[in-house]
Design an enzyme around this catalytic site. Structure first.
Site, PDB file in Angstrom:
ATOM      1  N   ASN A  92      -6.114   4.902  10.309  1.00  0.00           N
ATOM      2  CA  ASN A  92      -5.390   3.868  10.616  1.00  0.00           C
ATOM      3  C   ASN A  92      -5.325   3.947  11.965  1.00  0.00           C
ATOM      4  OD1 ASN A  92      -3.432   5.771   9.484  1.00  0.00           O
ATOM      5  ND2 ASN A  92      -2.033   4.551  10.984  1.00  0.00           N
TER       6      ASN A  92
ATOM      7  N   GLY B  89       0.774  -1.137  -0.080  1.00  0.00           N
ATOM      8  CA  GLY B  89       0.194   0.033   0.086  1.00  0.00           C
ATOM      9  C   GLY B  89       0.893   1.203  -0.050  1.00  0.00           C
ATOM     10  N   THR B  90       2.029   1.083   0.716  1.00  0.00           N
ATOM     11  CA  THR B  90       2.931   2.190   0.635  1.00  0.00           C
ATOM     12  C   THR B  90       3.349   2.574  -0.476  1.00  0.00           C
ATOM     13  OG1 THR B  90       3.512   1.892   2.974  1.00  0.00           O
ATOM     14  CG2 THR B  90       5.170   3.105   1.513  1.00  0.00           C
TER      15      THR B  90
ATOM     16  N   THR C   5       8.541  -8.134 -12.592  1.00  0.00           N
ATOM     17  CA  THR C   5       7.912  -9.297 -12.781  1.00  0.00           C
ATOM     18  C   THR C   5       6.661  -9.607 -11.505  1.00  0.00           C
ATOM     19  OG1 THR C   5       9.780 -10.459 -13.421  1.00  0.00           O
ATOM     20  CG2 THR C   5       7.991 -11.981 -12.790  1.00  0.00           C
TER      21      THR C   5
ATOM     22  N   HIS D 115      -2.398  -7.354   2.918  1.00  0.00           N
ATOM     23  CA  HIS D 115      -2.116  -7.831   4.448  1.00  0.00           C
ATOM     24  C   HIS D 115      -3.231  -7.382   5.415  1.00  0.00           C
ATOM     25  CE1 HIS D 115       0.263  -4.847   6.830  1.00  0.00           C
ATOM     26  NE2 HIS D 115       0.376  -4.534   5.613  1.00  0.00           N
TER      27      HIS D 115
ATOM     28  N   CYS E 164       3.824   0.774  11.032  1.00  0.00           N
ATOM     29  CA  CYS E 164       4.863   1.363  10.220  1.00  0.00           C
ATOM     30  C   CYS E 164       5.816   2.359  10.873  1.00  0.00           C
ATOM     31  CB  CYS E 164       4.228   1.964   8.998  1.00  0.00           C
ATOM     32  SG  CYS E 164       3.262   0.917   8.073  1.00  0.00           S
TER      33      CYS E 164
END
Length: 377
Positions: free
Chosen positions: A151, A69-70, A235, A199, A319
């Protein structure tokens, strides 16, 4: 007994996600290759893209897979800024560091001007401030970023109203905490871009999504093979992508049940620690997050004391864990540095139970008393 009340930091992987990832790990084939194995892996990725797109109210072509997400937030903030040719970035004062830090980086390295929208004591953004700002300086604004839900406090922001006020100015929203937990539609919100993370919804670590309007091209952070509309080369992480989709498709998150658990916790909290107060309680909130201030304590000590009692919670954003500083979110809501460092976040999830809540409540008074004793020395 061990109780996990830190679902806002990360959630347990869903059984369906583990099974999907395990199956994909046993397959060979780069999804960019044209041979049989490559095409088979590509089909798995595209099927997953459709699942996630449908769940969030977007088109499959608007789903861009990222490493987190970051990364999705960084790609949107920097990309929209570089694309615009304008210098002013507007964000809410309570954004996650995944938005706040790239915006500050653009100030330092690219000559941007950053303006933060203040919030009320309940944690909601000041829409009047935004209206006045756009009236005065709208033609200078490169983008606006307001998170869908916070959050730390769970407060849900009026992003749809922000889009209406913004007019032609691109709006980004970090919806990492909201996805699968509260109604969320990319199409209905009308934002230019949105960040998601696996996650937080029962998927694996290390995979995220940038939802970006299909007709929009932004400069890339990563250059290489030209994957993902040439916006995110590299990839594709097929096992994590299919696991993300499996978690979304099998989600058993019951917002009413999780809300009831949160209310049970908050009711017991008020009874056992009467002078504690809940941040953002009068604003719309996500079902599972309770951010509570305990006067006369230090949050780091409380966290360790709760952990010693086998209850996992947090002092705010994981975080930023390990850095002893007051929460910028709580400071923006009117806290002092002292009270901002006297707060804990408890967050329930799909796997939380009433016994989890009751156990946490049973150890809380002792922890608070010990924390206050330590803080007074």
């Amino acid at each position: 007994m061990s109780v996990y009340l830190d679902h806002a930091a990360t959630t347990p992987m869903a059984d369906a996600a583990i099974a999907a990832m395990t199956s994909s790990l046993s397959k060979i084939g780069n999804p960019s290759s044209l041979h049989t194995q490559g095409r088979a892996t590509r089909k798995d990725v595209e099927d997953a893209r459709e699942v996630i797109a449908k769940a969030v109210g977007a088109l499959p072509s608007e789903i861009i897979f990222t490493g987190s997400g970051t990364e999705a937030d960084n790609a949107a903030i920097k990309g929209l800024f570089w694309k615009s040719g304008k210098k002013v970035i507007v964000i809410s004062a309570v954004e996650h560091h995944a938005v706040l830090d790239p915006a500050r980086w653009l100030v330092e390295h690219e000559g941007a001007e950053l303006i933060e929208i203040p919030v009320t004591k309940t944690g909601l953004i000041d829409l009047d401030f935004l209206k006045e700002l756009i009236t005065k300086r709208g033609n200078e604004i490169a983008l606006i970023s307001v998170m869908h839900s916070n959050n730390e406090t769970g407060v849900i922001q009026p992003v749809g109203e922000v889009v209406k006020i913004a007019g032609d100015i691109p709006v980004h929203t970090d919806a990492v905490q909201s996805f699968t937990k509260t109604p969320l539609s990319y199409k209905d919100l009308g934002v230019m871009s949105m960040a998601l993370s696996a996650h937080k919804v029962g998927g694996p670590l290390g995979i995220g999504v940038l939802v970006l309007r299909r007709a929009i091209e932004i400069p890339a952070l990563l250059h290489g093979g030209g994957q993902e509309r040439e916006i995110r080369s590299g990839t594709l992480n097929a096992p994590s992508i299919v696991a993300f989709a499996a978690a979304v498709e099998s989600s058993n998150y019951d917002s009413a049940r999780v809300s009831a658990l949160r209310d049970r916790f908050e009711s017991g909290l008020r009874a056992s620690v009467p002078d504690a107060y809940i941040n953002g309680v009068d604003a719309p909130r996500l079902p599972g997050i309770t951010n509570v201030t305990f006067p006369g304590t230090q949050s780091d000590s409380l966290l360790l004391l709760m952990d010693s009692e086998k209850v996992s919670c947090s002092t705010g954003a994981a975080c930023s864990a390990g850095v002893h500083r007051p929460s910028h979110v709580l400071l923006a809501m009117g806290h002092t540095e002292i009270t901002a460092q006297s707060s804990l976040r408890f967050s329930c999830g799909a796997t939380s139970t009433e016994s989890d809540i009751d156990f946490a409540l049973s150890v809380l008074p002792t922890v608070i008393n010990r924390g206050r004793a330590a803080a007074s020395k």
